[in-house]
Design a protein around this motif. Structure first.
Motif, PDB file in Angstrom:
ATOM      1  N   VAL A  91      -2.168 -16.026  47.274  1.00 36.43           N
ATOM      2  CA  VAL A  91      -0.886 -16.030  46.444  1.00 36.43           C
ATOM      3  C   VAL A  91       0.062 -17.195  47.085  1.00 36.43           C
ATOM      4  CG1 VAL A  91       0.846 -14.784  45.429  1.00 36.43           C
ATOM      5  CG2 VAL A  91      -1.376 -13.916  45.366  1.00 36.43           C
ATOM      6  N   GLY A  92       0.369 -16.870  48.147  1.00 35.35           N
ATOM      7  CA  GLY A  92       1.603 -17.814  49.091  1.00 35.35           C
ATOM      8  C   GLY A  92       1.128 -19.101  48.780  1.00 35.35           C
ATOM      9  N   LEU A  93      -0.211 -19.725  49.151  1.00 29.34           N
ATOM     10  CA  LEU A  93      -0.499 -20.914  49.181  1.00 29.34           C
ATOM     11  C   LEU A  93      -0.244 -21.571  47.926  1.00 29.34           C
ATOM     12  CD1 LEU A  93      -3.670 -21.263  51.669  1.00 29.34           C
ATOM     13  CD2 LEU A  93      -1.193 -22.181  51.889  1.00 29.34           C
ATOM     14  N   ALA A  94      -0.780 -20.836  46.804  1.00 28.19           N
ATOM     15  CA  ALA A  94      -0.763 -21.155  45.279  1.00 28.19           C
ATOM     16  C   ALA A  94       0.861 -21.372  45.014  1.00 28.19           C
ATOM     17  CB  ALA A  94      -1.242 -20.355  44.464  1.00 28.19           C
ATOM     18  N   ALA A  95       1.667 -20.504  45.474  1.00 25.79           N
ATOM     19  CA  ALA A  95       3.038 -20.625  45.203  1.00 25.79           C
ATOM     20  C   ALA A  95       3.646 -21.821  45.694  1.00 25.79           C
ATOM     21  CB  ALA A  95       3.934 -19.343  45.676  1.00 25.79           C
ATOM     22  N   VAL A  96       3.242 -22.003  47.169  1.00 22.17           N
ATOM     23  CA  VAL A  96       3.819 -23.039  47.629  1.00 22.17           C
ATOM     24  C   VAL A  96       3.506 -24.241  46.977  1.00 22.17           C
ATOM     25  CG1 VAL A  96       3.585 -24.389  49.765  1.00 22.17           C
ATOM     26  CG2 VAL A  96       4.168 -22.127  49.907  1.00 22.17           C
ATOM     27  N   GLY A  97       2.114 -24.573  46.757  1.00 24.60           N
ATOM     28  CA  GLY A  97       1.537 -25.572  45.779  1.00 24.60           C
ATOM     29  C   GLY A  97       2.274 -25.759  44.599  1.00 24.60           C
ATOM     30  N   THR A  98       2.457 -24.716  43.928  1.00 24.80           N
ATOM     31  CA  THR A  98       3.272 -24.905  42.610  1.00 24.80           C
ATOM     32  C   THR A  98       4.688 -25.309  42.736  1.00 24.80           C
ATOM     33  OG1 THR A  98       1.871 -23.117  41.931  1.00 24.80           O
ATOM     34  CG2 THR A  98       3.912 -23.459  40.420  1.00 24.80           C
ATOM     35  N   LEU A 127       5.273 -10.699  45.837  1.00 27.43           N
ATOM     36  CA  LEU A 127       4.039 -10.892  44.742  1.00 27.43           C
ATOM     37  C   LEU A 127       4.685 -11.237  43.381  1.00 27.43           C
ATOM     38  CD1 LEU A 127       1.118 -10.799  44.896  1.00 27.43           C
ATOM     39  CD2 LEU A 127       1.131  -8.552  43.739  1.00 27.43           C
ATOM     40  N   ALA A 128       5.738 -10.418  42.899  1.00 26.07           N
ATOM     41  CA  ALA A 128       6.487 -10.275  41.685  1.00 26.07           C
ATOM     42  C   ALA A 128       6.892 -11.968  41.514  1.00 26.07           C
ATOM     43  CB  ALA A 128       7.529  -9.565  41.455  1.00 26.07           C
ATOM     44  N   LEU A 129       7.652 -12.325  42.538  1.00 28.38           N
ATOM     45  CA  LEU A 129       8.357 -13.581  42.733  1.00 28.38           C
ATOM     46  C   LEU A 129       7.255 -14.702  42.259  1.00 28.38           C
ATOM     47  CD1 LEU A 129      11.037 -14.884  43.100  1.00 28.38           C
ATOM     48  CD2 LEU A 129      10.344 -15.140  45.595  1.00 28.38           C
ATOM     49  N   ALA A 130       6.221 -14.605  43.232  1.00 27.29           N
ATOM     50  CA  ALA A 130       5.323 -15.636  43.005  1.00 27.29           C
ATOM     51  C   ALA A 130       4.534 -15.590  41.623  1.00 27.29           C
ATOM     52  CB  ALA A 130       4.129 -15.466  44.038  1.00 27.29           C
ATOM     53  N   MET A 131       4.420 -14.561  40.921  1.00 26.35           N
ATOM     54  CA  MET A 131       3.919 -14.444  39.557  1.00 26.35           C
ATOM     55  C   MET A 131       5.031 -15.216  38.756  1.00 26.35           C
ATOM     56  SD  MET A 131       1.250 -13.507  38.142  1.00 26.35           S
ATOM     57  CE  MET A 131       0.645 -13.135  36.653  1.00 26.35           C
ATOM     58  N   LEU A 138       6.841  -4.454  39.105  1.00 23.46           N
ATOM     59  CA  LEU A 138       6.142  -5.055  40.246  1.00 23.46           C
ATOM     60  C   LEU A 138       7.427  -5.641  41.348  1.00 23.46           C
ATOM     61  CD1 LEU A 138       3.369  -5.453  41.152  1.00 23.46           C
ATOM     62  CD2 LEU A 138       3.727  -7.720  40.328  1.00 23.46           C
ATOM     63  N   SER A 139       8.401  -5.992  40.618  1.00 22.32           N
ATOM     64  CA  SER A 139       9.680  -6.611  41.566  1.00 22.32           C
ATOM     65  C   SER A 139      10.199  -5.540  42.569  1.00 22.32           C
ATOM     66  CB  SER A 139      10.642  -7.100  40.915  1.00 22.32           C
ATOM     67  OG  SER A 139      11.341  -6.144  40.091  1.00 22.32           O
ATOM     68  N   LYS A 140       9.995  -4.236  42.229  1.00 19.74           N
ATOM     69  CA  LYS A 140      10.309  -3.222  42.966  1.00 19.74           C
ATOM     70  C   LYS A 140       9.225  -2.816  44.132  1.00 19.74           C
ATOM     71  CE  LYS A 140      14.160  -2.069  40.615  1.00 19.74           C
ATOM     72  NZ  LYS A 140      13.880  -2.701  39.316  1.00 19.74           N
ATOM     73  N   THR A 141       8.140  -2.468  43.746  1.00 13.82           N
ATOM     74  CA  THR A 141       7.179  -2.344  44.681  1.00 13.82           C
ATOM     75  C   THR A 141       6.430  -3.505  45.329  1.00 13.82           C
ATOM     76  OG1 THR A 141       5.438  -2.570  42.843  1.00 13.82           O
ATOM     77  CG2 THR A 141       6.365  -0.528  43.293  1.00 13.82           C
ATOM     78  N   ARG A 142       6.336  -4.479  44.950  1.00 12.82           N
ATOM     79  CA  ARG A 142       6.062  -5.826  45.957  1.00 12.82           C
ATOM     80  C   ARG A 142       6.951  -6.871  45.157  1.00 12.82           C
ATOM     81  NH1 ARG A 142      -0.410  -5.691  45.884  1.00 12.82           N
ATOM     82  NH2 ARG A 142      -0.178  -7.037  47.381  1.00 12.82           N
ATOM     83  N   PRO A 143       7.956  -7.284  45.859  1.00  9.48           N
ATOM     84  CA  PRO A 143       8.950  -8.260  45.504  1.00  9.48           C
ATOM     85  C   PRO A 143       8.316  -9.589  45.676  1.00  9.48           C
ATOM     86  CG  PRO A 143       9.864  -7.086  47.297  1.00  9.48           C
ATOM     87  CD  PRO A 143       8.426  -6.090  46.871  1.00  9.48           C
ATOM     88  N   ASN A 200      -2.683 -21.662  37.986  1.00 13.91           N
ATOM     89  CA  ASN A 200      -3.597 -20.678  37.147  1.00 13.91           C
ATOM     90  C   ASN A 200      -4.276 -19.896  38.246  1.00 13.91           C
ATOM     91  OD1 ASN A 200      -3.949 -19.704  34.397  1.00 13.91           O
ATOM     92  ND2 ASN A 200      -6.107 -20.422  34.660  1.00 13.91           N
ATOM     93  N   LEU A 201      -4.615 -20.389  39.441  1.00 14.71           N
ATOM     94  CA  LEU A 201      -5.205 -19.786  40.343  1.00 14.71           C
ATOM     95  C   LEU A 201      -4.391 -18.644  41.059  1.00 14.71           C
ATOM     96  CD1 LEU A 201      -7.306 -22.526  41.982  1.00 14.71           C
ATOM     97  CD2 LEU A 201      -8.223 -20.547  41.135  1.00 14.71           C
ATOM     98  N   GLY A 202      -3.177 -19.039  41.205  1.00 13.57           N
ATOM     99  CA  GLY A 202      -2.233 -18.216  41.556  1.00 13.57           C
ATOM    100  C   GLY A 202      -1.874 -17.054  40.600  1.00 13.57           C
ATOM    101  N   ALA A 203      -1.969 -17.434  39.579  1.00 11.62           N
ATOM    102  CA  ALA A 203      -1.563 -16.297  38.538  1.00 11.62           C
ATOM    103  C   ALA A 203      -3.020 -15.225  38.458  1.00 11.62           C
ATOM    104  CB  ALA A 203      -1.521 -16.644  36.998  1.00 11.62           C
ATOM    105  N   PHE A 204      -3.881 -15.825  38.659  1.00 11.28           N
ATOM    106  CA  PHE A 204      -5.244 -14.946  38.783  1.00 11.28           C
ATOM    107  C   PHE A 204      -5.323 -13.956  40.051  1.00 11.28           C
ATOM    108  CE2 PHE A 204      -7.225 -17.006  34.879  1.00 11.28           C
ATOM    109  CZ  PHE A 204      -7.834 -15.779  34.430  1.00 11.28           C
ATOM    110  N   ALA A 205      -4.918 -14.773  40.935  1.00 13.99           N
ATOM    111  CA  ALA A 205      -4.764 -14.083  42.411  1.00 13.99           C
ATOM    112  C   ALA A 205      -3.859 -12.980  42.175  1.00 13.99           C
ATOM    113  CB  ALA A 205      -4.141 -14.945  43.543  1.00 13.99           C
TER     114      ALA A 205
END
Lengths: 764, 498
Positions: B467-474, B387-391, B380-385, B354-359
């Protein structure tokens, strides 16, 4: 052990090809991956004798030891059959994709997804633990979703991708709980132990629950009626993905799991009834709906649904009578349908259309492709000596005692013949057609999304040999497998279903009913095809389509949400009331249990202390009431103070002087503070704040406070307060003392406008 | 009566929460003297303190029995506390990291954000550690009051002010119920010490069963409000929407964590023996019912939302329902330990996700601080791939689709419910998960299959790290949950003494 590598290698390959995508041309990428997949195929093939002799191989590695969960693989004939299918068809598809894709970067991305899917799919069929199985199962759904959306898409494709993920992913969640319950009932999550525990499981009180949930998961994945509608919607995926996922492998995961769990759950009244009913219905519906299709891939999708229905119905036959036919059918279907999908992609790629009404006579230019189509089509139609014929024969033999099933199978088989003929004749033979004018709204790139530079469209010519090799090989294998039944197919099928079977092209005992019916189906199918000019004009009435039901369900849930939203009024008064009401309900459940002897309610005003206490009590109540009723905030604050003091006095009488003292102190402090704050805010400001807080309503799905609206400044005036602070565009900064509020507003409005313009420049 | 010595207080084990509160004072004091261009010291100091305490907290697992309580039993330093501390510090870390640039660019860079967040975190930690109802109440207020202020950080913006005031008024109202519940329990059991209450209930020494039940019910109201359980959830979407996004992100995890830590502490330690039908506890059915309602309402209403923060608000209600499922399962004695660790693990998984999603939401929010809408994710996958992947990963995790933390967490929770014989509850959990797929995946569809404005937004480095840390954690929790699972499994809630 080696099998863990089998699952891991595709992921590794996928990642490496993704990072090498700038260095290698698509063809090179394709060749590399084909080699990898072929190696896996050979390895798995080499295990077949071992598995046949020793039975299932198990591989266990610790994963979450705390709760006894392991990463386990379970390799038996059934798993190997599917593993061979995945790697075999996979090799062909990879080779083809290398030629199909033009852009190296895009190809790399696509390959990475395909390989991730391959790894997940191998994990599904080799999983030895239901948790591993579920995780891999859901991964395949996610990969399928990403592949469907690979081309980036219009509204319809988007909807299709979401639908497919909702149906398969959602069905996966049902499967999840089903497997959990199953694991609980069996006392283990290990597949091997569950399978050997069949007797107990079938007697278990939860049998209905977990079987129902698992069936739901399998039916959704294998596109069974009435959940079948996601599969045609998934055809927006690039054709290699359709060939691989949506025909040969992923959609067969459901069939795999049914066959896998057959020893544990199968052959009960519930199982057989559910599978044969749903399977036969799917078979018929798929075959009929295929007739209406004009899109080549649409025809293939609906015939795939029909075939999947047949497989499910076979697994629902009592006493594992249908397993042999199912195993043959799986292989036969994967071979011819894989080839046909790849051919459809090539036709689309070359001519720029998949619409069967726009195609015709291209066989003159594309002889190789036409030949491959002819062979695969013959297998699909079930003509001897191809494997499709054997599959149809074994299917008919299995249901020979059941008149209804026999009728359904024969009719579906006939319609499949028609579909096969249309795919071959209407595309490759007959007179060439001119390309129909494209409707304006269909984006050009829907038909050949990867650019126009691969082939010269003005004169169609045959495919490059490398690209033709894949469908050609698959089609040829249909012939070889059909002819060489005893050395090739029989061991495979025997290993898969765990007992020795014999396969034959023609019944050894001469002509029988199955053979006759097969001929009838063939003749009927050709007849129906011959009169296609007539029925192609008909519209088959579909009372309710699956898509409509899906949409309706979503709408229904949304409208329930809207009703619930009405309760979210934004009024704090209402929120408080809800909390209070819930508290009363909660307490009402506790009150009957209260047995305390309350002192008799008679008022005892015997001593002075009692009298004083009563007076203080009345005072406190009156002051509290006054604080609510008085409009003026100052009076209310003072009344609150009085209430506090009265309670303090009661403590004093208790006697608890220390508590009383603290109460007096806090009360004094609080009252003074409130009065100071009141003095610093104007009466008017306070009234507006009160109006906001207590009198505001929110409605509808927007359910947003009125100042946070989407349409710019238009409805700003709905907000009663703080017009000078437009929250929606606001950069919030403290105003300098001399700065005029309206000037600040004008400034910000300027920003707001430019911001809106920039958004306007890029419509969705 | 002998006065306790300093050694009896056992201050060292209370350091995570107490130290954080003290450190908050330091950050506040330093922050007062920081000139504009040195504002980054706020960030450095806060993060430094959080990381140091996080490391220290790792040494507090598996303490010897005599060191497991401080302040004469009012503070418990068992593994449960250590795990709650761990989640709380992770939450605080992300809360600070995702706020730094956001506060600056939306012009609410006020130094008080950091100390307030730290104090609130220490409150959440204290709730998990409370060995006494009085401590529980103090901890609850310590957790809540900073949150009220933080919600109103964007003053004089009306939405933010309204959010703060609503939260405050409703929160105070609910706290009052908690206090009243504490009073009733004290009246019935004659003690506010959790272990003491347990022993008295067990020995039948309580004055009145009904009084105890009423007290428990009222405490449930107060704690249910904090975790946003139906029907005490109504503040959630309004407050989430109005508060600054970084605050909402922190609040959506921090407040819930505190609430659940307190809820489990009170109901599992003190009140497991409150009699109900069979061998289940008296409050089990109530919590199960609330869990079911919460899952249904949260997920169904979330579908209708267009505003991302409101949607995540309802989603957080729904997730409270899932965790309540674990709490309800913990009411059956033989699944208690498993259910508690399942709930804790889910809280950790939820925290990362959830923290990742909010980030990510903070990242796509424009500088004018208009609330992001679902359509803002388009393309978003085009402009910031990345970030989109993490989301996409976070959305899959919230839905419960592998390979993410969410699915492992749900696995344990459903398992706990099934083990406790509440198959119906697990089924509701699954059905609502399917419903939730619809709105979570809509974001994924918007990101990957829709065309967006096409302009790449500015990269934000600290936010990117978050975002990166949250994604790694998830991801790691979803693939190899061994380490944290091990810690969660050791967190067993029992009453002291015997």
């Amino acid at each position: 052990m080696d099998f863990a590598l089998v699952v891991a290698i595709p992921f590794v390959l996928g990642i490496s090809v993704y990072f090498l995508r700038d260095r290698l041309r698509p063809v090179q990428q394709g060749l590399l991956l084909t080699a990898g997949m072929a190696l896996l195929f050979v390895f798995l093939l080499a295990q077949l004798p071992r598995v046949t002799e020793q039975g299932a191989l198990e591989f266990v590695a610790p994963w979450m030891p705390q709760i006894g969960l392991t990463f386990a693989l379970y390799v038996d004939g059934l798993g190997l059959l599917f593993g061979l299918l995945v790697t075999g068809i996979g090799s062909a598809v990879m080779l083809y994709t290398g030629c199909y894709m033009d852009d190296a970067r895009q190809a790399g991305r696509f390959f990475a997804l395909m390989l991730a899917f391959t790894g997940s799919m191998l994990a599904v069929v080799l999983a030895g633990n239901v948790v591993v199985l579920f995780i891999a199962w859901e991964l395949t759904s996610v990969m399928s979703f990403l592949l469907i959306g690979f081309k980036g898409a219009d509204d319809e494709a988007r909807k299709g991708a979401l639908q497919s993920l909702m149906i398969t992913g959602g069905g996966g969640l049902a499967l999840f709980v089903g497997l959990l319950l199953l694991g609980n009932a069996a006392g283990t999550m290990q597949l091997g132990e569950i399978l050997s525990n069949g007797e107990a499981l079938r007697q278990h009180p939860w049998y209905g629950a977990f079987t129902g949930l698992i069936l739901l998961g399998c039916f959704s994945k294998s596109a069974q009626f009435p959940l079948h509608f996601w599969l045609p919607q998934a055809m927006n995926a690039p054709t290699p993905a359709s060939a691989f996922l949506h025909s040969a492998t992923m959609v067969k995961a459901g069939v795999y799991l049914l066959a896998r769990l057959y020893p544990a759950l199968g052959d009960t009244a519930l199982w057989n009834a559910a599978l044969s009913t749903v399977g036969l219905a799917t078979m018929l519906v798929g075959a009929v709906l295929a007739l209406r299709q004009r899109d080549l891939k649409g025809i293939l999708a609906y015939t795939t649904i029909s075939q999947l229905g047949a497989l499910v119905a076979l697994i629902g036959q009592p006493e594992s009578a249908g397993l042999k036919a199912a195993a043959v059918g799986i292989v036969a279907h994967a071979l011819y349908k894989g080839a046909l999908f790849l051919i459809a992609g090539a036709v689309d790629h070359t001519t720029g259309t998949r619409n069967i009404n726009e195609l015709g006579g291209i066989g003159r230019q594309m002889r190789g492709l036409a030949a491959a189509t002819a062979i695969a089509g013959l297998s699909m139609a079930g003509v001897p000596p191809l494997l499709g014929f054997v599959a149809k024969e074994t299917l008919l033999e299995t249901v020979i005692q059941q008149p209804l099933a026999l009728a359904v199978v024969t009719v579906s088989a006939a319609l499949t013949v028609t579909a096969a003929l249309r795919l071959f004749w209407d595309v490759f033979m007959g007179a060439p057609r001119t390309r129909l004018p494209q409707p304006e709204h269909v984006p050009h790139d829907r038909h050949h999304p990867f650019g126009d530079d691969a082939f010269d469209y003005s004169c169609c010519h045959d495919l490059p040999p490398l690209m033709l090799a894949s469908p050609g090989t698959l089609a040829t294998l249909s012939v070889i497998a059909g002819v060489a039944l005893a050395p090739l197919m029989a061991p495979l099928v025997s290993a898969a279903i765990g007992k020795q079977v014999s396969l034959y092209l023609f019944p050894p005992s001469g002509v029988n009913l199955a053979l006759v019916l097969s001929g009838v189906a063939l003749a009927l199918g050709i007849g129906v095809f011959a009169v296609r000019r007539v029925w192609l004009k008909w519209s088959i009435p579909v009372p309710v389509s699956g898509v409509q039901v899906y949409d309706g369900t979503i709408r229904a849930v949304e409208s329930v949400g809207d009703v619930l939203l009405k309760m979210q009024s934004g009024r704090i008064r209402y929120y408080l009331a809800v909390i209070l009401f819930s508290v009363l309900v909660l307490l009402a459940t506790a009150v009957p249990n209260i047995r305390i002897d309350l002192p008799t309610p008679a008022v005892q005003l015997t001593t002075a202390a009692h009298v004083l206490e009563a007076i203080l009590l009345v005072l406190a109540l009156a002051a509290t009431l006054a604080s609510i009723l008085f409009e003026r905030h100052l009076v209310a604050a003072l009344a609150l103070g009085i209430a506090g003091y009265a309670i303090g006095g009661m403590f004093l009488l208790e006697p608890a002087p220390d508590v009383a003292l603290v109460q007096f102190l806090v009360e004094t402090l609080a009252t003074v503070l409130i009065i100071i704050i009141l003095a610093r805010t104007s009466q008017d400001e306070r009234r507006r704040a009160m109006a906001r807080l207590w009198g505001q309503t929110r409605r509808g799905s927007g359910a947003r406070p009125c100042r946070v609206h989407r349409h710019g400044r238009g409805s700003r005036h709905l907000c009663p307060r703080r017009r000078e602070q437009p929250a929606h565009t606001g950069r919030y900064r403290r105003m300098a003392p001399g700065e005029c509020a309206s000037a600040g507003w004008r400034q910000r409005r300027g920003r707001g406008d430019s911001h809106r313009l920039s958004r306007h420049g890029h419509p969705d | 009566m002998e006065l306790p010595t300093l050694q009896d207080l056992n201050l060292a084990v209370t350091l995570p929460s107490m130290g954080l509160a003290l450190w908050a004072c330091v950050v506040l004091a330093v922050g007062l003297f920081l000139p504009e261009r040195r504002r980054h010291w706020n960030l450095v100091l806060s993060l430094g303190g959080i990381v140091a305490l996080f490391l220290y907290n790792l040494t507090l697992f598996d303490l010897p029995a005599d060191r497991q309580s401080a302040f004469l039993g009012m503070y418990r330093a068992d593994n449960f506390t250590a795990f709650v501390n761990l989640i709380a510090l992770v939450t605080a870390f992300f809360g600070v990291l995702m706020a730094y640039e956001y506060l600056k660019r939306t012009h609410i860079d006020r130094g008080e954000y950091y100390p307030l967040l730290l104090i609130s975190t220490s409150g959440a930690m204290l709730m998990g550690a409370s060995g006494d109802l009085a401590v529980l109440f103090v901890a609850l207020e310590l957790l809540s009051i900073p949150l009220y202020i933080m919600s109103g950080l964007r003053r004089p913006n009306a939405a933010s002010e309204e959010s703060a005031l609503k939260y405050f008024l409703l929160g105070a109202f609910s706290s009052a119920f908690l206090v009243y519940g504490v009073a009733l329990v004290y009246g019935a059991a004659g003690s506010t010490d959790l272990s003491e209450i347990f022993h008295r209930v067990n020995a039948g020494l309580i004055l009145d069963q009904g009084l105890l039940l009423a007290g428990a019910g009222l405490m449930l109201v107060g704690l249910g409000f904090k975790v946003a359980a139906v029907p005490f959830h109504m503040w959630t979407p309004d407050v989430y929407q109005g508060a600054p996004t970084a605050v909402t992100g922190y609040m959506s995890v921090g407040a819930k964590l505190g609430g659940f830590a307190g809820l489990l502490r009170v109901f599992i330690v003190a009140l497991p023996a409150v009699s109900g039908a069979g061998d289940a506890t008296g409050w089990q059915d109530t919590i199960a019912l609330i869990a079911a309602l919460t899952m249904i309402l949260g997920n169904v209403v979330a579908i209708a939302q267009r505003d991302v923060k409101r949607m995540l608000g309802y989603s957080s209600i729904a997730h409270a329902g899932y965790i309540l499922m674990g709490a309800a399962a913990a009411g059956s004695p033989d699944v208690r330990d498993f259910a508690v660790s399942a709930s804790l693990f889910y809280l950790l998984a939820y925290a990362f996700t959830n923290l990742g999603a909010f980030a990510v939401t903070v990242a796509i929010e424009k500088d004018d601080a208009t609330n992001p809408q679902l359509d803002d994710f388009n393309g978003l996958s085009k402009t910031r791939p990345v970030l989109a992947l993490a989301m996409a990963l976070f959305m899959l995790s919230l839905t419960g689709i592998p390979p993410t933390a969410g699915v492992v967490g749900k696995f344990f929770l459903f398992q706990a419910a099934v083990n406790a014989g509440m198959v119906w509850l697990a089924l509701i959990g699954v059905i609502t998960s399917v419903v939730s797929a619809f709105y979570y995946l809509r974001i994924v569809v918007n990101m990957y299959l829709r065309e967006g404005p096409g302009e790449a937004q500015a990269q934000r480095s600290f936010l990117g790290v978050a975002v990166g840390l949250a994604a790694v954690g998830t991801f790691v929790l979803g693939v190899a949950p061994v380490l944290f699972l091990d810690l969660a499994q050791r967190a067993v809630l029992v009453a002291l003494g015997g």
